[in-house]
Motif scaffolding. Structure first.
Motif, PDB file in Angstrom:
ATOM      1  N   HIS A 217       3.102  16.690  -0.127  1.00  0.00           N
ATOM      2  CA  HIS A 217       3.210  15.125  -0.147  1.00  0.00           C
ATOM      3  C   HIS A 217       2.611  14.499   1.130  1.00  0.00           C
ATOM      4  CE1 HIS A 217       6.126  13.918   3.397  1.00  0.00           C
ATOM      5  NE2 HIS A 217       6.555  14.413   2.325  1.00  0.00           N
ATOM      6  N   GLN A 218       1.709  13.559   1.479  1.00  0.00           N
ATOM      7  CA  GLN A 218       1.005  13.253   2.455  1.00  0.00           C
ATOM      8  C   GLN A 218       1.705  11.467   2.489  1.00  0.00           C
ATOM      9  OE1 GLN A 218      -2.810  14.168   0.488  1.00  0.00           O
ATOM     10  NE2 GLN A 218      -3.012  15.402   2.834  1.00  0.00           N
ATOM     11  N   VAL A 219       2.988  10.817   1.921  1.00  0.00           N
ATOM     12  CA  VAL A 219       3.117   9.934   1.694  1.00  0.00           C
ATOM     13  C   VAL A 219       3.608   9.192   3.361  1.00  0.00           C
ATOM     14  CG1 VAL A 219       4.168  10.050  -0.340  1.00  0.00           C
ATOM     15  CG2 VAL A 219       6.026  10.417   1.687  1.00  0.00           C
ATOM     16  N   LYS A 220       3.881   7.924   3.191  1.00  0.00           N
ATOM     17  CA  LYS A 220       4.272   7.176   4.564  1.00  0.00           C
ATOM     18  C   LYS A 220       5.770   5.867   3.745  1.00  0.00           C
ATOM     19  CE  LYS A 220       5.634   7.794   8.938  1.00  0.00           C
ATOM     20  NZ  LYS A 220       4.527   7.240  10.607  1.00  0.00           N
ATOM     21  N   GLN A 221       5.619   5.380   4.751  1.00  0.00           N
ATOM     22  CA  GLN A 221       6.998   3.922   4.267  1.00  0.00           C
ATOM     23  C   GLN A 221       6.794   3.803   2.592  1.00  0.00           C
ATOM     24  OE1 GLN A 221       6.439   1.147   6.972  1.00  0.00           O
ATOM     25  NE2 GLN A 221       8.332   2.495   8.566  1.00  0.00           N
ATOM     26  N   GLY A 222       5.480   3.865   1.858  1.00  0.00           N
ATOM     27  CA  GLY A 222       5.336   3.360   0.888  1.00  0.00           C
ATOM     28  C   GLY A 222       6.098   4.261  -0.351  1.00  0.00           C
ATOM     29  N   ARG A 223       6.485   5.531   0.652  1.00  0.00           N
ATOM     30  CA  ARG A 223       7.244   6.909  -0.096  1.00  0.00           C
ATOM     31  C   ARG A 223       5.977   6.981  -1.895  1.00  0.00           C
ATOM     32  NH1 ARG A 223      11.914   8.116   1.103  1.00  0.00           N
ATOM     33  NH2 ARG A 223      13.222   8.287  -1.299  1.00  0.00           N
ATOM     34  N   THR A 224       7.064   6.944  -3.312  1.00  0.00           N
ATOM     35  CA  THR A 224       6.663   6.628  -3.940  1.00  0.00           C
ATOM     36  C   THR A 224       4.810   5.897  -4.808  1.00  0.00           C
ATOM     37  OG1 THR A 224       8.420   7.213  -5.524  1.00  0.00           O
ATOM     38  CG2 THR A 224       6.979   6.936  -7.228  1.00  0.00           C
ATOM     39  N   SER A 225       5.522   5.005  -4.357  1.00  0.00           N
ATOM     40  CA  SER A 225       3.784   4.188  -3.888  1.00  0.00           C
ATOM     41  C   SER A 225       2.650   4.951  -3.119  1.00  0.00           C
ATOM     42  CB  SER A 225       4.098   2.409  -3.528  1.00  0.00           C
ATOM     43  OG  SER A 225       4.303   2.258  -2.259  1.00  0.00           O
TER      44      SER A 225
ATOM     45  N   TYR B  12      -5.486   7.603   2.437  1.00  0.00           N
ATOM     46  CA  TYR B  12      -4.864   7.815   3.623  1.00  0.00           C
ATOM     47  C   TYR B  12      -3.832   6.863   3.083  1.00  0.00           C
ATOM     48  CZ  TYR B  12      -6.161  12.378   5.119  1.00  0.00           C
ATOM     49  OH  TYR B  12      -6.485  13.551   4.231  1.00  0.00           O
ATOM     50  N   PRO B  13      -2.666   6.853   2.542  1.00  0.00           N
ATOM     51  CA  PRO B  13      -1.720   4.847   2.926  1.00  0.00           C
ATOM     52  C   PRO B  13      -1.715   4.925   4.276  1.00  0.00           C
ATOM     53  CG  PRO B  13      -0.310   7.024   2.293  1.00  0.00           C
ATOM     54  CD  PRO B  13      -1.334   7.835   2.605  1.00  0.00           C
ATOM     55  N   THR B  14      -0.994   3.669   4.576  1.00  0.00           N
ATOM     56  CA  THR B  14      -0.811   3.062   5.828  1.00  0.00           C
ATOM     57  C   THR B  14      -0.413   3.549   6.205  1.00  0.00           C
ATOM     58  OG1 THR B  14      -0.679   0.960   4.692  1.00  0.00           O
ATOM     59  CG2 THR B  14      -2.652   0.635   5.400  1.00  0.00           C
ATOM     60  N   ASN B  15      -0.313   3.600   7.854  1.00  0.00           N
ATOM     61  CA  ASN B  15       1.344   3.879   8.972  1.00  0.00           C
ATOM     62  C   ASN B  15       2.299   3.572   9.013  1.00  0.00           C
ATOM     63  OD1 ASN B  15       1.895   5.883  10.147  1.00  0.00           O
ATOM     64  ND2 ASN B  15       1.275   5.035  12.473  1.00  0.00           N
ATOM     65  N   ARG B  16       2.865   2.084   8.091  1.00  0.00           N
ATOM     66  CA  ARG B  16       3.383   0.902   8.519  1.00  0.00           C
ATOM     67  C   ARG B  16       3.163   0.700   7.081  1.00  0.00           C
ATOM     68  NH1 ARG B  16       3.785  -2.273  13.698  1.00  0.00           N
ATOM     69  NH2 ARG B  16       2.673  -1.178  14.630  1.00  0.00           N
ATOM     70  N   GLY B  17       4.520   0.354   6.120  1.00  0.00           N
ATOM     71  CA  GLY B  17       4.462  -0.841   5.418  1.00  0.00           C
ATOM     72  C   GLY B  17       4.092  -0.311   4.417  1.00  0.00           C
ATOM     73  N   ALA B  18       4.243  -0.643   3.043  1.00  0.00           N
ATOM     74  CA  ALA B  18       4.028   0.121   2.006  1.00  0.00           C
ATOM     75  C   ALA B  18       2.226  -0.666   1.430  1.00  0.00           C
ATOM     76  CB  ALA B  18       4.179   0.256   0.785  1.00  0.00           C
ATOM     77  N   VAL B  19       1.076  -0.083   1.374  1.00  0.00           N
ATOM     78  CA  VAL B  19      -0.364  -0.986   1.668  1.00  0.00           C
ATOM     79  C   VAL B  19      -0.318  -0.835   0.584  1.00  0.00           C
ATOM     80  CG1 VAL B  19      -1.484   1.972   0.488  1.00  0.00           C
ATOM     81  CG2 VAL B  19      -2.495   0.257   1.227  1.00  0.00           C
ATOM     82  N   PHE B  20       0.817  -0.873  -1.040  1.00  0.00           N
ATOM     83  CA  PHE B  20       0.920  -1.796  -2.165  1.00  0.00           C
ATOM     84  C   PHE B  20       1.287  -2.369  -1.785  1.00  0.00           C
ATOM     85  CE2 PHE B  20       1.097   1.108  -6.516  1.00  0.00           C
ATOM     86  CZ  PHE B  20       0.352   1.650  -6.284  1.00  0.00           C
ATOM     87  N   PHE B  21       1.481  -3.555  -0.688  1.00  0.00           N
ATOM     88  CA  PHE B  21       2.551  -4.513  -0.790  1.00  0.00           C
ATOM     89  C   PHE B  21       1.628  -5.132   0.128  1.00  0.00           C
ATOM     90  CE2 PHE B  21       6.920  -3.784  -1.045  1.00  0.00           C
ATOM     91  CZ  PHE B  21       7.003  -4.532  -2.941  1.00  0.00           C
TER      92      PHE B  21
END
Ligand code: GP9
Length: 417
Positions: free
Chosen positions: A73-81, A92-101
């Motif tokens: 898996h390659q997730v960070k703070q956005g976990r499932t999202s 890649y998702p972002t390093n802080r927060g959730a890119v979904f938000f």
């Protein structure tokens, strides 16, 4: 402006490897059911507790499908999202927060959108509130036609526990929905029961809890065992349905369930000291492709969720002309084996690099740090490039740059070379 996207395209073109011709179109025109298994890690597969298998059904199912055992898996703070983002965009998702938000109003050219352009109806099934992780907003940006959320399921006190609708009911009701949706379809189911704090009604505990010093890990075995049982019900019913002939399953874990706070207990269970290398290896999640036409095989390539989109699209035989993808077809034998985590760590064919330290991937032995320098450098470059696209909302310039050189042309050229 559109020039900002050019360095990213050049970077990716240079790194690009051709798609596997043997697997191209093996699932052409088929429906896809992607099943995102909540908090499911690879260490439970083929493993036992009190002498009993923890995932007996999955262990057998994977023998009949194409299974990847070095998939992370390659997730960070956005976990499932974050896992959803990786799959849909191969970025890649972002390093802080959730890119979904934070970046839900960006322009994307996500996999569901491309599938839609190729005649697929696309949906997500997940029996939670539609606003959780800002999914209702982000799914529009990703081009997903329909989101079957909690309000589309029959959720009662009797059929719910903990986070909501128990997976057995989620699976059963989802299969009914699938039988009615327009084909070919791509639908993605997100399970929920195997979620922290991993609690279950007494009569759903199909295995005794663990006896480590962590209650969380002890209960995790039970919710994983439950998930395996209800996955069995789903897959067996799917196989009896008319869908079976024309549908493939892509089953994968979304992220870890047991955090590093439980290292000691994990060590007690696995019978070894969980150092940073072992902790890294615990970030592997299962990945299985299953369905008619997919030959059974265990594939050991090192890869991650960023690779799912190109792998799946190649199997579906769909030309995906979005050049901004950081993943590589997992089935290509010449692929660059580099799995980058959001922390800038990496796993390659030979090495695992963690926060400046270097390990031999096969033996887990710590080796000269310099050996990992190229890997760390590439990992950094990869994340920086991906971030520049997200923070600059650069995919809005895609159409202007597409004339430069579409990815399939590059692929053709490379294959001819
Ligand atoms: C919530 C579910 C769990 O809808 O997807 O999210 P997580 O906490 O694992 O990110």
């Amino acid at each position: 402006d559109s020039n900002e996207l050019v360095p990213v395209i050049n970077y990716l073109n240079e790194k690009n490897t051709p798609l596997n011709a043997e697997y191209a179109g093996v699932a052409k025109g088929k429906n896809v059911i992607a099943i995102s298994l909540e908090s499911t890690q690879t260490f439970v597969v083929d493993n036992k507790l009190h002498g009993e298998e923890i995932t007996p059904y999955f262990n057998d199912l994977k023998e009949e499908g194409l299974y990847f055992d070095n998939f992370y898996h390659q997730v960070k703070q956005g976990r499932t999202s974050d896992s959803e983002f990786l799959l849909a965009n191969s970025m890649y998702p972002t390093n802080r927060g959730a890119v979904f938000f934070t970046h839900s109003s960006n322009e994307y050219e996500a996999m569901p959108e491309v599938l839609g352009e190729n005649g697929y109806s696309t949906s997500v099934m997940h029996a939670n509130d539609k606003t959780f992780w800002n999914r209702n907003v982000m799914y529009d940006s990703l081009g997903i036609d329909k989101f079957y959320s909690k309000e589309d399921y029959n959720v009662t006190e009797e059929n719910s526990y903990g986070w909501g609708l128990l997976d057995e009911h989620f699976f059963a009701q989802s299969l009914d929905k699938m039988k009615k949706i327009e084909q070919p379809f791509y639908t993605r189911m997100i399970t929920l029961t195997n979620h922290h704090p991993f609690t279950l009604p007494e009569d759903k505990k199909y295995i005794e809890e663990g006896n480590t010093s962590s209650g969380t890990l002890n209960r995790y075995f039970q919710t994983i065992r439950y998930q395996d049982e209800v996955l069995k019900q789903f897959v067996e019913n799917f196989k009896k349905s008319e869908l079976y002939d024309d549908t493939i399953l892509m089953i994968y874990g979304d992220h870890f369930g047991i955090s590093e706070n439980h290292q000691k207990a994990m060590g007690e269970y696995l019978g070894k000291d969980i150092n940073e290398f072992e902790q890294f290896q615990l970030q592997r999640v299962p990945l299985l492709f299953y369905g008619k036409g997919i030959e059974p095989q265990v594939n050991h390539t090192v890869g991650g969720q960023v690779d799912l989109r190109p792998t799946l699209m190649n199997m579906l035989g769909i030309e995906d002309n979005n050049p901004i993808q950081f993943g590589h077809d997992l089935l290509n034998e010449d692929r660059r084996q580099l799995m980058v985590t959001r922390d800038g760590d990496f796993a390659s064919e030979k090495y695992v690099g963690i926060q400046g330290s270097c390990y031999d991937r096969q033996t887990g032995e710590e080796i000269e740090a310099e050996l990992c320098d190229p890997g760390f450098k590439q990992a950094k470059e990869e994340l920086t490039m991906s971030d520049s696209v997200i923070y600059g909302d650069l995919l809005r310039y895609l159409d202007e740059t597409r004339v430069v050189e579409p990815m399939d042309e590059q692929n053709k050229q490379k294959q001819e070379e």
